[in-house]
Design a protein around this motif. Structure first.
Motif, mmCIF file in Angstrom:
data_model
loop_
_atom_site.group_PDB
_atom_site.id
_atom_site.type_symbol
_atom_site.label_atom_id
_atom_site.label_comp_id
_atom_site.label_asym_id
_atom_site.label_seq_id
_atom_site.Cartn_x
_atom_site.Cartn_y
_atom_site.Cartn_z
ATOM 1 N N ALA A 158 0.835 -1.213 0.000
ATOM 2 C CA ALA A 158 0.000 0.000 0.000
ATOM 3 C C ALA A 158 0.866 1.257 0.000
ATOM 4 C CB ALA A 158 -0.929 0.002 1.211
ATOM 5 N N ALA A 159 1.922 1.263 0.816
ATOM 6 C CA ALA A 159 2.815 2.430 0.858
ATOM 7 C C ALA A 159 3.525 2.620 -0.471
ATOM 8 C CB ALA A 159 3.837 2.268 1.983
ATOM 9 N N TYR A 160 3.992 1.530 -1.071
ATOM 10 C CA TYR A 160 4.691 1.619 -2.355
ATOM 11 C C TYR A 160 3.749 2.126 -3.447
ATOM 12 C CZ TYR A 160 7.673 0.376 -6.278
ATOM 13 O OH TYR A 160 8.431 0.423 -7.408
ATOM 14 N N ALA A 161 2.516 1.654 -3.435
ATOM 15 C CA ALA A 161 1.541 2.119 -4.431
ATOM 16 C C ALA A 161 1.278 3.614 -4.255
ATOM 17 C CB ALA A 161 0.246 1.324 -4.315
ATOM 18 N N LEU A 162 1.150 4.053 -3.009
ATOM 19 C CA LEU A 162 0.885 5.473 -2.759
ATOM 20 C C LEU A 162 2.094 6.351 -3.095
ATOM 21 C CD1 LEU A 162 -1.199 5.247 0.523
ATOM 22 C CD2 LEU A 162 -2.008 5.814 -1.781
#
Length: 190
Positions: A158-162
């Protein structure tokens, strides 16, 4: 100065949101960056489709190596699957789309908008492991439960996508490093 035909799909002005699949004479494909939610839906769908690839590759590996127990030859199976995934993604990305990308109307091109070479697709495959390697390396020294590991892994995803929000063209960072980008690609006429 030559007058351009206003209906020509080869004009650079015709590329982009109005005609995202138009090609100019250099073979460049125009198109806007798809929304993050659509890219992540494609990512999840790709994961579901990979179950079939894993099943066939695992069956082939087990048959050829005469493996009777799933834990026997585990590291060899993991290496084999890494190579199979590399072949799968490199093959399809060099042709523009995987099956999931076709379903979600996405296409992979280089930064100039041209189709991706096999070497660049292989580089993107190696860099795409940024989705998984950092959290796996972080949890490796600890004896965490499966649930805790999944939470850390999903949190990183999720952090990488954001983090794509911080890229000027809203691309994932492995695409920026590989010199590729995902663009919207409406379905061709059937």
């Amino acid at each position: 100065m030559p007058v351009q035909d206003k209906q020509s799909p080869y004009r650079p002005a015709a590329m982009g949101a109005a005609n995202p699949t138009a090609k100019d004479p250099a073979g460049r494909i125009g198109g806007a960056t798809p929304p993050l939610m659509r890219r992540m839906a494609c990512w999840l769908y790709e994961g579901m489709l990979l179950f079939g690839v894993v099943f066939i590759a695992g069956y082939l590996f087990g048959t050829l190596s005469q493996t009777r127990n799933a834990m026997d030859n585990r590291h060899a199976l993991q290496a084999f699957l890494f190579v199979v995934f590399g072949i799968y993604f490199t093959w399809f990305w060099a042709r523009g789309q995987t099956l999931a990308m076709k379903t979600w109307n996405l296409r992979l091109v280089d930064v100039a908008g041209r189709p991706v070479t096999q070497l660049r697709a292989l580089g993107r495959y190696a860099l795409s492991w940024l989705w998984f390697l950092p959290p796996l390396a972080a949890i490796a020294p600890f004896r965490l439960s499966a649930g805790e590991s999944v939470v850390i892994l999903l949190g990183w995803v999720a952090a990488y996508a954001l983090l794509s929000r911080f890229h000027p063209q809203r691309q994932f960072w492995h695409d920026a490093l590989a010199g590729t980008r995902l663009v919207s690609s409406p379905p061709l006429s059937r």
